[in-house]
Motif scaffolding. Structure first.
Motif, short mmCIF file in Angstrom:
data_model
loop_
_atom_site.label_atom_id
_atom_site.label_comp_id
_atom_site.label_asym_id
_atom_site.label_seq_id
_atom_site.Cartn_x
_atom_site.Cartn_y
_atom_site.Cartn_z
N ALA A 88 -18.91 -25.28 -127.51
CA ALA A 88 -20.01 -25.20 -127.73
C ALA A 88 -20.82 -23.89 -127.02
N THR A 89 -21.92 -23.42 -127.30
CA THR A 89 -22.77 -22.67 -126.69
C THR A 89 -23.99 -23.39 -126.73
N VAL A 90 -24.48 -23.19 -125.52
CA VAL A 90 -25.93 -23.80 -125.40
C VAL A 90 -26.84 -22.83 -124.31
N GLN A 91 -28.07 -22.87 -124.51
CA GLN A 91 -28.96 -22.30 -123.80
C GLN A 91 -30.05 -23.39 -123.22
N SER A 92 -30.35 -23.24 -122.10
CA SER A 92 -31.37 -24.17 -121.62
C SER A 92 -32.24 -23.52 -120.42
N LYS A 93 -33.35 -23.81 -120.12
CA LYS A 93 -34.30 -23.58 -119.00
C LYS A 93 -34.15 -24.29 -117.83
N GLY A 94 -34.20 -23.75 -116.73
CA GLY A 94 -33.80 -24.22 -115.44
C GLY A 94 -35.21 -23.81 -114.60
N LEU A 95 -35.91 -24.96 -113.85
CA LEU A 95 -36.82 -24.86 -112.90
C LEU A 95 -36.05 -25.09 -111.47
N ILE A 96 -36.42 -24.13 -110.42
CA ILE A 96 -35.35 -24.27 -109.14
C ILE A 96 -36.56 -24.16 -108.14
N ILE A 97 -36.56 -25.22 -107.48
CA ILE A 97 -37.76 -25.48 -106.43
C ILE A 97 -37.03 -25.23 -105.00
N MET A 98 -37.55 -24.43 -104.15
CA MET A 98 -36.94 -23.84 -102.74
C MET A 98 -37.51 -24.76 -101.70
N ALA A 99 -36.93 -24.56 -100.53
CA ALA A 99 -37.47 -25.44 -99.49
C ALA A 99 -38.97 -25.06 -99.27
N ASP A 100 -39.43 -23.90 -99.54
CA ASP A 100 -40.57 -23.54 -99.03
C ASP A 100 -41.75 -23.76 -100.03
N GLY A 101 -41.15 -24.32 -101.17
CA GLY A 101 -42.33 -24.79 -102.34
C GLY A 101 -42.41 -23.81 -103.41
N SER A 102 -41.67 -22.77 -103.20
CA SER A 102 -41.69 -21.56 -104.25
C SER A 102 -40.79 -22.34 -105.37
N VAL A 103 -41.26 -21.81 -106.68
CA VAL A 103 -40.70 -22.15 -108.01
C VAL A 103 -40.12 -21.02 -108.73
N SER A 104 -39.08 -21.03 -109.29
CA SER A 104 -38.51 -19.79 -109.97
C SER A 104 -38.03 -20.51 -111.50
N SER A 105 -38.14 -19.70 -112.51
CA SER A 105 -37.57 -20.24 -113.77
C SER A 105 -36.51 -19.22 -114.17
N VAL A 106 -35.34 -20.17 -114.78
CA VAL A 106 -34.14 -19.12 -115.11
C VAL A 106 -33.89 -19.61 -116.62
N THR A 107 -32.86 -18.81 -117.33
CA THR A 107 -32.39 -19.58 -118.46
C THR A 107 -30.84 -19.39 -118.33
N HIS A 108 -30.20 -20.71 -118.50
CA HIS A 108 -28.98 -20.79 -118.41
C HIS A 108 -28.37 -20.67 -119.88
N PHE A 109 -27.26 -19.89 -119.69
CA PHE A 109 -26.55 -19.43 -120.97
C PHE A 109 -25.04 -19.96 -120.72
N ASP A 110 -24.87 -21.17 -121.53
CA ASP A 110 -23.37 -21.78 -120.91
C ASP A 110 -22.60 -21.89 -122.05
N THR A 111 -21.42 -21.86 -122.03
CA THR A 111 -20.18 -22.34 -122.97
C THR A 111 -19.66 -23.52 -122.29
N LEU A 112 -19.63 -24.39 -123.42
CA LEU A 112 -18.83 -25.76 -122.91
C LEU A 112 -17.62 -26.14 -123.80
#
Length: 144
Positions: A88-112
């Motif tokens: 299966a191929t899957v896309q998902s969004k990711g929110l990443i929170i760092m220790a300093d409180g900053s937040v980033s958005s990413v997209t995961h492109f996965d093969t399962l």
């Protein structure tokens, strides 16, 4: 193709993707085989962290980053884009929170891949979201 996937398979894929954040956030790197295949290729080159091949490379990379790792990984907006038999191929969004409180958005492109242990990620490519609308607004800037 993806609409014919069973509800059980969809739930198992969602669980695998969600479990990744829990395991990393708790530092349970000894459990990575629950979410990744042994030959996993984890491509973080878009965010400057390189590409890791295999479970041990991911463990070593995470330990090497130490405090530079996110303190929280959140997976959302999961879409199964295709599937065939045990792949299966899957896309998902990711929110990443760092220790300093900053937040980033990413997209995961996965093969399962599904095996006797269930659905596992065999390839993950992470792309950072850096511009609104995927940059579309930049191509139409003069059309206001």
């Amino acid at each position: 193709m993806a609409r014919d996937m069973s509800i059980e398979d969809r739930q198992a894929i969602d669980r695998t993707l969600a479990l990744q954040g829990h395991l990393f956030d708790r530092g349970e790197l000894d459990r990575l085989e629950e979410i990744f295949t042994p030959e996993i290729v984890y491509d973080l080159s878009d965010v400057g962290a390189g590409t890791f091949e295999g479970l041990e490379a991911i463990r070593s990379g995470a330990l090497r980053l130490g405090a530079g790792n996110p303190v929280a990984h959140h997976v959302t907006n999961t879409v199964i884009t295709s599937h065939q038999d045990d792949l299966a191929t899957v896309q998902s969004k990711g929110l990443i929170i760092m220790a300093d409180g900053s937040v980033s958005s990413v997209t995961h492109f996965d093969t399962l891949r599904r095996d006797d242990s269930g659905w596992r990620i065999s390839r993950r490519v992470i792309r950072a979201q850096r511009t609104p609308l995927g940059g579309l607004h930049l191509t139409h800037a003069g059309e206001r």
